[in-house]
Design a protein around this motif. Structure first.
Motif, PDB file in Angstrom:
ATOM      1  N   ALA A 209       0.695  -1.300  -0.032  1.00  0.00           N
ATOM      2  CA  ALA A 209       0.107   0.035   0.012  1.00  0.00           C
ATOM      3  C   ALA A 209       0.830   1.246  -0.082  1.00  0.00           C
ATOM      4  N   LEU A 210       2.109   1.074   0.813  1.00  0.00           N
ATOM      5  CA  LEU A 210       2.765   2.239   0.934  1.00  0.00           C
ATOM      6  C   LEU A 210       3.403   2.593  -0.526  1.00  0.00           C
ATOM      7  N   ALA A 211       3.913   1.620  -1.151  1.00  0.00           N
ATOM      8  CA  ALA A 211       4.727   1.623  -2.373  1.00  0.00           C
ATOM      9  C   ALA A 211       3.851   2.218  -3.290  1.00  0.00           C
ATOM     10  N   THR A 212       2.550   2.209  -3.227  1.00  0.00           N
ATOM     11  CA  THR A 212       1.873   2.952  -4.353  1.00  0.00           C
ATOM     12  C   THR A 212       1.991   4.493  -4.509  1.00  0.00           C
ATOM     13  N   LEU A 213       2.452   4.948  -3.280  1.00  0.00           N
ATOM     14  CA  LEU A 213       2.708   6.204  -3.071  1.00  0.00           C
ATOM     15  C   LEU A 213       4.068   6.800  -3.328  1.00  0.00           C
ATOM     16  N   ALA A 214       4.917   5.695  -3.644  1.00  0.00           N
ATOM     17  CA  ALA A 214       6.368   6.060  -3.992  1.00  0.00           C
ATOM     18  C   ALA A 214       6.622   6.530  -5.288  1.00  0.00           C
ATOM     19  N   ASP A 215       7.605   7.399  -5.290  1.00  0.00           N
ATOM     20  CA  ASP A 215       8.105   8.014  -6.519  1.00  0.00           C
ATOM     21  C   ASP A 215       8.790   7.075  -7.565  1.00  0.00           C
ATOM     22  N   GLY A 216       8.088   6.005  -8.279  1.00  0.00           N
ATOM     23  CA  GLY A 216       9.011   5.161  -9.053  1.00  0.00           C
ATOM     24  C   GLY A 216       8.375   3.705  -8.910  1.00  0.00           C
ATOM     25  N   GLU A 217       9.479   3.037  -9.561  1.00  0.00           N
ATOM     26  CA  GLU A 217       8.718   1.287  -9.516  1.00  0.00           C
ATOM     27  C   GLU A 217       9.352   0.470  -8.307  1.00  0.00           C
ATOM     28  N   SER A 218       8.195   0.001  -7.403  1.00  0.00           N
ATOM     29  CA  SER A 218       8.889  -1.134  -6.310  1.00  0.00           C
ATOM     30  C   SER A 218       8.415  -2.378  -6.711  1.00  0.00           C
ATOM     31  N   TYR A 219       9.602  -3.177  -6.110  1.00  0.00           N
ATOM     32  CA  TYR A 219       9.513  -4.683  -6.378  1.00  0.00           C
ATOM     33  C   TYR A 219       9.333  -5.511  -5.148  1.00  0.00           C
ATOM     34  N   LEU A 220       8.256  -6.264  -5.169  1.00  0.00           N
ATOM     35  CA  LEU A 220       7.929  -6.918  -3.816  1.00  0.00           C
ATOM     36  C   LEU A 220       7.984  -8.621  -4.471  1.00  0.00           C
ATOM     37  N   HIS A 221       8.607  -9.174  -3.618  1.00  0.00           N
ATOM     38  CA  HIS A 221       8.700 -10.658  -3.883  1.00  0.00           C
ATOM     39  C   HIS A 221       8.252 -11.222  -2.521  1.00  0.00           C
ATOM     40  N   GLU A 222       6.924 -12.048  -2.695  1.00  0.00           N
ATOM     41  CA  GLU A 222       6.335 -12.730  -1.205  1.00  0.00           C
ATOM     42  C   GLU A 222       6.695 -14.222  -1.371  1.00  0.00           C
ATOM     43  N   ALA A 223       7.733 -14.551  -0.672  1.00  0.00           N
ATOM     44  CA  ALA A 223       8.019 -15.938  -0.596  1.00  0.00           C
ATOM     45  C   ALA A 223       7.649 -16.731   0.452  1.00  0.00           C
ATOM     46  N   ILE A 224       6.671 -16.402   1.252  1.00  0.00           N
ATOM     47  CA  ILE A 224       5.934 -17.061   2.271  1.00  0.00           C
ATOM     48  C   ILE A 224       4.766 -17.710   1.948  1.00  0.00           C
ATOM     49  N   TYR A 225       3.712 -16.798   1.571  1.00  0.00           N
ATOM     50  CA  TYR A 225       2.416 -17.035   1.003  1.00  0.00           C
ATOM     51  C   TYR A 225       1.965 -16.870  -0.249  1.00  0.00           C
ATOM     52  N   ASP A 226       1.431 -17.831  -0.839  1.00  0.00           N
ATOM     53  CA  ASP A 226       1.064 -17.700  -2.323  1.00  0.00           C
ATOM     54  C   ASP A 226      -0.101 -16.732  -2.499  1.00  0.00           C
ATOM     55  N   GLY A 227      -1.155 -16.615  -1.301  1.00  0.00           N
ATOM     56  CA  GLY A 227      -2.329 -15.824  -1.542  1.00  0.00           C
ATOM     57  C   GLY A 227      -2.342 -14.382  -1.213  1.00  0.00           C
ATOM     58  N   ARG A 228      -1.190 -13.872  -0.495  1.00  0.00           N
ATOM     59  CA  ARG A 228      -1.071 -12.363  -0.228  1.00  0.00           C
ATOM     60  C   ARG A 228      -1.360 -11.291  -1.260  1.00  0.00           C
ATOM     61  N   PHE A 229      -0.964 -11.579  -2.391  1.00  0.00           N
ATOM     62  CA  PHE A 229      -1.128 -10.441  -3.471  1.00  0.00           C
ATOM     63  C   PHE A 229      -2.747 -10.091  -3.916  1.00  0.00           C
ATOM     64  N   ALA A 230      -3.578 -10.895  -3.426  1.00  0.00           N
ATOM     65  CA  ALA A 230      -4.973 -10.654  -3.548  1.00  0.00           C
ATOM     66  C   ALA A 230      -5.253  -8.939  -3.219  1.00  0.00           C
ATOM     67  N   LEU A 231      -4.464  -8.517  -2.311  1.00  0.00           N
ATOM     68  CA  LEU A 231      -4.497  -6.912  -2.176  1.00  0.00           C
ATOM     69  C   LEU A 231      -4.153  -6.070  -3.443  1.00  0.00           C
ATOM     70  N   ALA A 232      -3.465  -6.580  -4.397  1.00  0.00           N
ATOM     71  CA  ALA A 232      -3.146  -6.140  -5.534  1.00  0.00           C
ATOM     72  C   ALA A 232      -4.456  -5.415  -6.037  1.00  0.00           C
ATOM     73  N   ASP A 233      -5.430  -6.357  -6.267  1.00  0.00           N
ATOM     74  CA  ASP A 233      -6.704  -5.976  -7.160  1.00  0.00           C
ATOM     75  C   ASP A 233      -7.499  -5.098  -6.373  1.00  0.00           C
ATOM     76  N   GLU A 234      -7.533  -5.039  -5.047  1.00  0.00           N
ATOM     77  CA  GLU A 234      -8.375  -4.029  -4.261  1.00  0.00           C
ATOM     78  C   GLU A 234      -7.652  -2.699  -4.232  1.00  0.00           C
ATOM     79  N   LEU A 235      -6.277  -2.956  -4.430  1.00  0.00           N
ATOM     80  CA  LEU A 235      -5.442  -1.220  -4.533  1.00  0.00           C
ATOM     81  C   LEU A 235      -5.778  -0.746  -5.828  1.00  0.00           C
TER      82      LEU A 235
END
Ligand SMILES: CC(=O)N[C@H]1[C@@H](OP(=O)(O)OP(=O)(O)OC[C@H]2O[C@@H](n3ccc(=O)[nH]c3=O)[C@H](O)[C@@H]2O)O[C@H](CO)[C@@H](O)[C@@H]1O
Ligand SMILES: C=C(OP(=O)(O)O)C(=O)O
Length: 433
Positions: free
Chosen positions: A326-352
């Motif tokens: 959520a915070l990265a959506t406000l940052a000035d440029g491209e952020s890269y996130l790798h979720e290595a523990i839970y495969d379901g956590r990026f459901a957030l992306a659709d909501e954001l």
């Protein structure tokens, strides 16, 4: 008991955060400690700094269900547990209607094994995070002499454990609750147990301290190689739960998102692990003064983009990955996130995305294209941390954001709306209950 679908968080964005927030006691320490308190056959355990969250209420319901006497003095944040009557093997059951609602219920299994000689688990829940297994726990119990059988038809696990004996245990990955559960299974087993590749999380160390005070003989906490010498019995003691580093991280990120100057009472910078350095790289200023952590970001000052890979402590905590997105959506440029523990956590992306964010998800990797001017929307909390992250996005979005189901936020953050509102945010928790 309601599923809390009626609870929602209503947020209106645009206000900076200033003032003092009290960081709650750690959810991931109190849950294993409630399980550990049930190991004491005599006396009354007193737990202090207990967060008033739904998972604690479920854990206490479960403790009562199996025969413990429990008091939750909410105004004092104190739980008193008398587990002296845990001797009816018929009650050694974790029923699905409670256990399926919080993952921490698996932490009751060692007490059931030791006190009643058996355990039946009718369903273990937790956040909706994709595939989450418990094989390390069951394999470890079996290596200590328990008979573990699966009833696939009913989705039950049956454990018979008349005698547990020390053994050599290992974890494929350093599972947090897996480590706690194997320690609790070993403390009253006959002989010595070693656990290789154990978790290093600060909560695991707090649990070890609590068990040691009860009389357990545990060494090597924090090294990844733990040795437990079994003892005959454990005594009920008093313990103050450490502060919740995920709650602290969420409040720090809320301050970073909205801008402002906030004092977090009880927060410990050292417990944030890599998250501390990532937030500093983004432009957040921290200053630890004793037991108070100051967090500052000039309202309107740009945030730098970030790369983060989740991994066990001291790596970047997966539970903070959602608010970081959520915070990265406000940052000035491209952020890269790798979720290595839970495969379901990026459901957030659709909501954001519904709020105006630009996020590309490719399996376990996400690229967040910032900065986005977020706008309020009705959004869905898929799990506890997604819910908290969406409230955080709502703090900076134009207009109104409504986050539901609020029960998921209430699972892990105590008085979330009240504490944010005390900092000047416009957040209310609505409940039709
Ligand atoms: C109550 C509690 O303390 N919950 C925390 C705990 O969950 P929890 O202890 O359940 O998390 P684990 O550390 O066990 O899980 C990490 C990974 O290992 C896998 N795995 C785990 C056990 C097992 O037997 N087999 C297996 O494959 C899981 O599917 C997951 O991908 O640590 C997580 C990771 O820091 C946090 O997100 C949770 O907030
Ligand atoms: C995944 C979490 O909790 P649990 O393990 O209790 O589901 C969490 O705290 O984000």
């Amino acid at each position: 008991m309601s599923m809390g679908q009626e609870v929602r968080y209503r947020v209106r964005g645009g206000r900076p955060l200033n003032g003092t927030a009290f960081i709650q006691g750690a959810k991931n320490a109190v849950l294993p400690m409630i399980g550990a308190a049930l190991l004491a056959a005599k006396g009354r355990t007193v737990l202090r700094n207990v967060p008033i969250i739904e998972d604690v209420k479920r854990a206490l319901e479960l403790a009562e269900h199996i025969g413990a006497k429990v008091e939750f003095h909410e105004a004092e944040r104190t739980v008193v547990i008398d587990a002296s009557q845990l001797n009816d093997p018929e009650r050694a059951v974790l029923p699905a209607d409670i256990a399926a609602r919080f993952r921490g219920s698996v932490l009751f299994v060692p007490a059931l094994m030791h006190r009643m000689g058996r355990a039946r688990i009718e369903g273990v829940g937790g956040c909706n995070l994709g595939s989450r297994k418990l094989d390390f726990h069951y394999r470890g119990f079996a290596r200590l002499g328990a008979q573990v059988t699966e009833d696939d038809e009913r989705n039950h696990i049956n454990i018979e454990s008349p005698h547990l004996t020390g053994g050599h245990l290992y974890l494929d990955t350093p599972s947090h609750t897996g480590t706690e559960n194997l320690i609790m299974a070993a403390v009253l087993a006959r002989g010595t147990t070693v656990i290789e590749h154990a978790a290093l999380e600060p909560e695991v160390l707090d649990v070890i301290e609590f068990l040691s005070r009860m009389g357990a003989k545990i060494s090597g906490g924090g090294t990844g190689f733990i040795t437990v010498r079994g003892v005959e019995e454990l005594t009920a003691v008093e313990h103050t739960i450490m502060s919740d580093r995920i709650d602290a991280g969420v409040f720090a990120m809320a301050t970073a998102a909205a801008g402002g100057d906030v004092s977090l009472v009880g927060a410990n910078l050292e417990h944030l692990g890599v998250a501390r350095w990532k937030l500093e790289q983004m432009g957040v200023e921290f200053a630890q003064q004793g037991a108070v952590l100051h967090v500052r970001r000039e309202p309107g000052a740009p945030l730098r983009p970030i790369n983060a890979v989740t991994s066990p402590y001291p790596g970047f905590a997966t539970d903070l990955q959602s608010p970081l997105m959520a915070l990265a959506t406000l940052a000035d440029g491209e952020s890269y996130l790798h979720e290595a523990i839970y495969d379901g956590r990026f459901a957030l992306a659709d909501e954001l995305t519904k709020m105006g964010a630009k996020i590309e998800v490719d399996g376990t990797r996400a690229i967040v294209h910032g900065p986005s001017a977020l706008r309020g929307a009705p959004v869905v909390a898929h799990d506890l941390r997604t819910g908290a992250a969406l409230v955080l996005a709502g703090l900076v979005a134009e207009g109104e954001t409504v986050v539901a189901p609020g029960y998921l936020v209430d699972r892990g953050h105590a008085q979330f709306a009240t504490r944010l509102a005390a900092l000047g945010a416009d957040v209310v928790r609505e409940s039709a209950e």
